[in-house]
Design a protein around this motif. Structure first.
Motif, PDB file in Angstrom:
ATOM      1  N   UNK A  94     122.021  75.215  62.906  1.00 55.14           N
ATOM      2  CA  UNK A  94     121.370  74.041  63.513  1.00 55.14           C
ATOM      3  C   UNK A  94     119.953  74.399  63.971  1.00 55.14           C
ATOM      4  N   UNK A  95     118.937  73.701  63.441  1.00 50.28           N
ATOM      5  CA  UNK A  95     117.576  74.022  63.872  1.00 50.28           C
ATOM      6  C   UNK A  95     117.364  73.669  65.339  1.00 50.28           C
ATOM      7  N   UNK A  96     116.700  74.564  66.042  1.00 46.00           N
ATOM      8  CA  UNK A  96     116.459  74.376  67.481  1.00 46.00           C
ATOM      9  C   UNK A  96     114.970  74.096  67.688  1.00 46.00           C
ATOM     10  N   UNK A  97     114.556  74.012  68.933  1.00 42.10           N
ATOM     11  CA  UNK A  97     113.141  73.848  69.250  1.00 42.10           C
ATOM     12  C   UNK A  97     112.369  75.110  68.831  1.00 42.10           C
ATOM     13  N   UNK A  98     111.309  74.957  68.029  1.00 42.89           N
ATOM     14  CA  UNK A  98     110.536  76.151  67.644  1.00 42.89           C
ATOM     15  C   UNK A  98     110.006  76.901  68.865  1.00 42.89           C
ATOM     16  N   UNK A  99     109.731  76.162  69.954  1.00 37.76           N
ATOM     17  CA  UNK A  99     109.232  76.827  71.183  1.00 37.76           C
ATOM     18  C   UNK A  99     110.362  77.325  72.075  1.00 37.76           C
ATOM     19  N   UNK A 100     111.601  77.064  71.638  1.00 36.59           N
ATOM     20  CA  UNK A 100     112.791  77.482  72.408  1.00 36.59           C
ATOM     21  C   UNK A 100     112.835  76.859  73.805  1.00 36.59           C
ATOM     22  N   UNK A 101     112.270  75.676  73.910  1.00 39.98           N
ATOM     23  CA  UNK A 101     112.312  74.983  75.195  1.00 39.98           C
ATOM     24  C   UNK A 101     113.634  74.225  75.327  1.00 39.98           C
ATOM     25  N   UNK A 102     114.031  73.868  76.555  1.00 41.14           N
ATOM     26  CA  UNK A 102     115.324  73.216  76.763  1.00 41.14           C
ATOM     27  C   UNK A 102     115.264  71.701  76.588  1.00 41.14           C
ATOM     28  N   UNK A 103     114.059  71.148  76.328  1.00 42.71           N
ATOM     29  CA  UNK A 103     113.976  69.686  76.258  1.00 42.71           C
ATOM     30  C   UNK A 103     113.942  69.150  74.828  1.00 42.71           C
ATOM     31  N   UNK A 104     114.274  69.992  73.844  1.00 40.00           N
ATOM     32  CA  UNK A 104     114.307  69.566  72.441  1.00 40.00           C
ATOM     33  C   UNK A 104     115.258  70.483  71.680  1.00 40.00           C
ATOM     34  N   UNK A 105     115.890  69.945  70.649  1.00 36.10           N
ATOM     35  CA  UNK A 105     116.774  70.771  69.813  1.00 36.10           C
ATOM     36  C   UNK A 105     118.186  70.822  70.379  1.00 36.10           C
ATOM     37  N   UNK A 106     118.768  72.001  70.358  1.00 35.90           N
ATOM     38  CA  UNK A 106     120.174  72.116  70.778  1.00 35.90           C
ATOM     39  C   UNK A 106     120.328  71.685  72.244  1.00 35.90           C
ATOM     40  N   UNK A 107     121.338  70.833  72.480  1.00 34.19           N
ATOM     41  CA  UNK A 107     121.623  70.215  73.788  1.00 34.19           C
ATOM     42  C   UNK A 107     120.537  69.232  74.218  1.00 34.19           C
ATOM     43  N   UNK A 108     119.740  68.777  73.257  1.00 33.08           N
ATOM     44  CA  UNK A 108     118.665  67.825  73.581  1.00 33.08           C
ATOM     45  C   UNK A 108     118.404  66.889  72.388  1.00 33.08           C
ATOM     46  N   UNK A 109     119.476  66.322  71.846  1.00 34.12           N
ATOM     47  CA  UNK A 109     119.341  65.517  70.608  1.00 34.12           C
ATOM     48  C   UNK A 109     118.693  64.157  70.819  1.00 34.12           C
ATOM     49  N   UNK A 110     118.651  63.710  72.068  1.00 36.90           N
ATOM     50  CA  UNK A 110     118.198  62.355  72.398  1.00 36.90           C
ATOM     51  C   UNK A 110     119.026  61.265  71.704  1.00 36.90           C
ATOM     52  N   UNK A 111     120.173  61.632  71.199  1.00 33.76           N
ATOM     53  CA  UNK A 111     121.127  60.661  70.649  1.00 33.76           C
ATOM     54  C   UNK A 111     120.502  59.733  69.608  1.00 33.76           C
ATOM     55  N   UNK A 112     119.595  60.296  68.782  1.00 32.93           N
ATOM     56  CA  UNK A 112     119.012  59.499  67.693  1.00 32.93           C
ATOM     57  C   UNK A 112     119.585  59.992  66.357  1.00 32.93           C
TER      58      UNK A 112
END
Ligand SMILES: N[C@@H](CCC(=O)N[C@@H](CS)C(=O)NCC(=O)O)C(=O)O
Length: 299
Positions: A94-112
């Motif tokens: 599963x691709x995650x946030x390239x910056x490894x921040x917690x507000x995007x990517x894994x655990x941050x799908x925004x349900x879209x």
């Protein structure tokens, strides 16, 4: 059997089931927690048991709310089940946030439903939450139990922060189909298109074209969707929430509802001194439980 029971935990008067299942839409195994209230285990209880979906916020798994929101006491009080889905696909592929921040990517799908590469392969969370998961739960529990649980028709939706936004979006986008009978939110992101968390998510999962964002933005949706059933939406927001000023901006929803069919129908209660944590959420869960129980015909 489509669901694997990883753990079955006796809690309050019922049981919390930690389940895993394969999602065709996401292409991976997903975790979900389901609370079956005490009525489910009572021989004499004959009513169909409705369910409330709780969408969690950034960084959460299904366990955060299961452990810290105390929905279980309320579910027992009124006789509804709870569904705690995960906040994104997970795993090495599963691709995650390239910056490894917690507000995007894994655990941050925004349900879209992501449309942009590489996220479009697994991040199909909108269809997963509102279509695939309820059908799978309904099929599974119809097969495995004589007690009727309703995951599809007499159901409510709520959530916290990113999940509050997910609940509002899911409720409004499916409003004409009368999919959810009840909607509430704790500290939701009400206007994602105008705040850093939402802009980062929509740019990453959807596109740079802001027109593509409107269909997932509660402040835009309430202008397009007519409140034909005289519905109320309940929202709690802590005044000491550190994310209120920059990312939640609750007032924008009141503003956006002016001169629409939702004007006066969004009951936003500002809770003096409360922050963004589960100390805040759990304090107001009883109010939300009562609100859902009423809308689901339990009281
Ligand atoms: N990790 C962030 C906080 C993110 C956050 O507050 N997440 C909320 C939802 S938006 C949450 O529920 N966190 C998990 C928890 O409190 O159990 C930080 O370090 O500031």
């Amino acid at each position: 059997m489509s669901f694997k029971v990883r753990q079955e935990i006796a809690t309050c008067g019922g049981k919390l089931l930690k389940l895993s299942h394969f999602s065709e839409l996401i292409g991976l195994s997903m975790d979900v927690n389901v609370y079956l209230p005490k009525q489910y285990y009572s021989k004499d209880y004959e009513k169909v048991i409705p369910t409330v979906y709780y969408l969690s916020g950034l960084t959460c798994s299904p366990d955060n709310a299961s452990e810290k929101a105390f929905w279980q006491f309320q579910a027992d009080k009124y006789g509804f089940g709870m569904v705690f889905p995960d906040t994104s696909p997970r795993g090495d592929s599963v691709p995650d946030d390239p910056e490894k921040s917690w507000d995007f990517g894994i655990a941050a799908s925004f349900y879209v439903n992501a449309t942009k590469k590489p996220y479009d392969k697994h991040y199909m969370m909108y269809d997963y939450i509102h279509k695939e998961l309820p059908v799978l739960l309904d099929e599974h529990f119809s097969e495995s139990s004589t007690k009727k649980l309703d995951f599809l028709d007499n159901v409510g939706i709520t959530g916290h922060s990113m999940g509050g936004y997910g609940a509002l979006t899911g409720f409004l986008k499916n409003y004409d189909a009368n999919r959810y009978k009840s909607c509430s939110a704790f500290a939701p992101i009400v206007n994602p298109s105008s705040v850093p968390w939402g802009q980062k998510a929509f740019k990453g999962y959807l596109s740079d074209d802001e027109n593509d964002w409107d269909k997932y933005d509660p402040c835009k949706l309430i202008k397009r969707i007519t409140n034909t059933r005289n519905d109320m939406i309940l929202i709690h927001q802590g005044t000491k929430d550190p994310f209120l000023k920059d990312n939640l901006k609750t007032d924008l929803l009141t503003e956006a509802s002016k001169n629409t069919s939702w004007e006066g129908k969004i009951d936003i209660r500002y809770a003096d001194g409360y922050d963004h944590s589960y100390f805040f959420v759990s304090t107001f869960v009883p109010d939300h439980a009562r609100f859902h129980a009423k809308n689901l015909g339990l009281i």
